[in-house]
Write an enzyme that holds these catalytic residues in place. Structure first.
Site, PDB file in Angstrom:
ATOM      1  N   CYS A 192      36.626  47.225  35.092  1.00  0.00           N
ATOM      2  CA  CYS A 192      38.088  47.188  35.108  1.00  0.00           C
ATOM      3  C   CYS A 192      38.564  48.379  35.921  1.00  0.00           C
ATOM      4  O   CYS A 192      38.282  49.532  35.562  1.00  0.00           O
ATOM      5  CB  CYS A 192      38.580  47.291  33.663  1.00  0.00           C
ATOM      6  SG  CYS A 192      40.357  47.433  33.490  1.00  0.00           S
TER       7      CYS A 192
ATOM      8  N   CYS B  13      41.304  44.514  41.268  1.00  0.00           N
ATOM      9  CA  CYS B  13      41.401  44.237  39.826  1.00  0.00           C
ATOM     10  C   CYS B  13      40.420  43.105  39.583  1.00  0.00           C
ATOM     11  O   CYS B  13      40.423  42.112  40.326  1.00  0.00           O
ATOM     12  CB  CYS B  13      42.821  43.794  39.468  1.00  0.00           C
ATOM     13  SG  CYS B  13      42.951  43.058  37.810  1.00  0.00           S
TER      14      CYS B  13
HETATM   15  N1  DGL Z   1      40.803  43.695  34.996  1.00  0.00           N
HETATM   16  C1  DGL Z   1      41.522  44.903  35.049  1.00  0.00           C
HETATM   17  C2  DGL Z   1      41.325  45.636  36.368  1.00  0.00           C
HETATM   18  O1  DGL Z   1      40.302  45.486  37.006  1.00  0.00           O
HETATM   19  C3  DGL Z   1      42.912  45.040  34.497  1.00  0.00           C
HETATM   20  C4  DGL Z   1      43.706  43.868  34.065  1.00  0.00           C
HETATM   21  C5  DGL Z   1      44.849  44.236  33.123  1.00  0.00           C
HETATM   22  O2  DGL Z   1      44.577  44.277  31.927  1.00  0.00           O
HETATM   23  O3  DGL Z   1      45.975  44.462  33.578  1.00  0.00           O
HETATM   24  O4  DGL Z   1      42.153  46.402  36.786  1.00  0.00           O
END
Ligand code: DGL
Length: 258
Positions: free
Chosen positions: A70, A180
């Site tokens: 993430c 993301c």
């Molecule tokens: N999947 C996450 C990222 O790579 C964040 C998504 C979220 O919860 O806003 O930034």
């Protein structure tokens, strides 16, 4: 065999897990903080609290390395977690450098959550790699909500993306960086909307390579199992496991789209 955990606010991190599952043997744990997703528009202190709680939990479960699958959690918490734990904390960073290395003459559009876009880590990254001022930043928070609802294609997703991409003259760009992990689910839609001169670039391969380097994972020879958690709740329900399997299968297809 090493126990390695993958953490994300939700299902985006499955794209990093999928990359690791294809390549290495390990005892895999996947933790999605589904009680608190999305992170991308929350205050940083709140995100830090959630990530610390999750990594404490994963440490108790025997994780010998944690991948912050993430970008948002990495932006907020990686530095702090590395001071707290003596096992490797592998973070993610939008692959702006990779995109600029591929073509250093055209512009690069880095997409991410609002927290990642506004973070100090992004500022430092751009300062380091974008000497010619070729990078533009674009927050796409709604894609996280669409992904969590399992809405990966369709008119709503397309309309949102078209609207967000409209201000950019895409002929001037060589890459769109998926900063993301949730954005990986939309590669087919993005591919249809973008001209051929724009490649889709993500950081999953580099992250998994770094995990293997830091932990000495062996190349895949087994059918590795994954233990899934939604915010500390172990997922054993067959239907839910099948849904997760469906997402991983979609990501296998998305991985081939460049
Ligand atoms: N999947 C996450 C990222 O790579 C964040 C998504 C979220 O919860 O806003 O930034």
């Amino acid at each position: 065999m090493k126990t390695v955990a993958f953490f994300d606010s939700g299902i985006g991190g499955l794209s990093v897990l999928e990359e690791a599952l294809c390549k290495f043997d390990a005892k895999f744990i996947f933790y999605a903080d589904r009680e608190n997703v999305p992170y991308g528009e929350k205050p940083r202190e709140e995100i830090l609290k959630y990530v610390e709680e999750a990594v404490d939990f994963l440490a108790e479960r025997g994780a010998e390395a944690v991948v912050l699958a993430c970008n948002t959690a990495t932006s907020v918490a990686a530095k702090i977690l590395r001071q707290k734990y003596d096992f490797p904390i592998i973070g993610m960073e939008p692959a702006a450098k990779r995109a600029l290395d591929m073509d250093s003459t055209k512009r690069v559009l880095v997409t991410a959550t609002p927290v990642t876009v506004a973070g100090e880590k992004m500022r430092a990254l751009i300062g380091r790699v974008d000497k010619e001022h070729l990078v533009d930043l674009l927050a796409l928070p709604k894609l996280v909500n669409f992904a969590e609802k399992g809405e990966f294609t369709g008119v709503k997703v397309e309309t949102y993306l078209k609207e967000k991409l409209a201000p950019y003259n895409l002929k001037d760009y060589s890459a769109l960086v998926l900063g993301c992990t949730h954005f990986n689910y939309f590669k087919d839609t993005l591919r249809n909307l973008l001209p051929d001169n724009v490649s889709l670039v993500d950081g999953n391969e580099g992250t998994v390579r770094e995990l293997a380097r830091r932990t000495g994972l062996q190349p895949k020879s087994l059918d590795n199992e994954v233990e899934f958690y939604y915010s500390k709740r172990n997922i054993t329900d067959k239907k839910e496991l099948m849904r997760l399997d469906g997402y991983i299968n979609r990501l296998k297809v998305m991985r081939e789209i460049k």
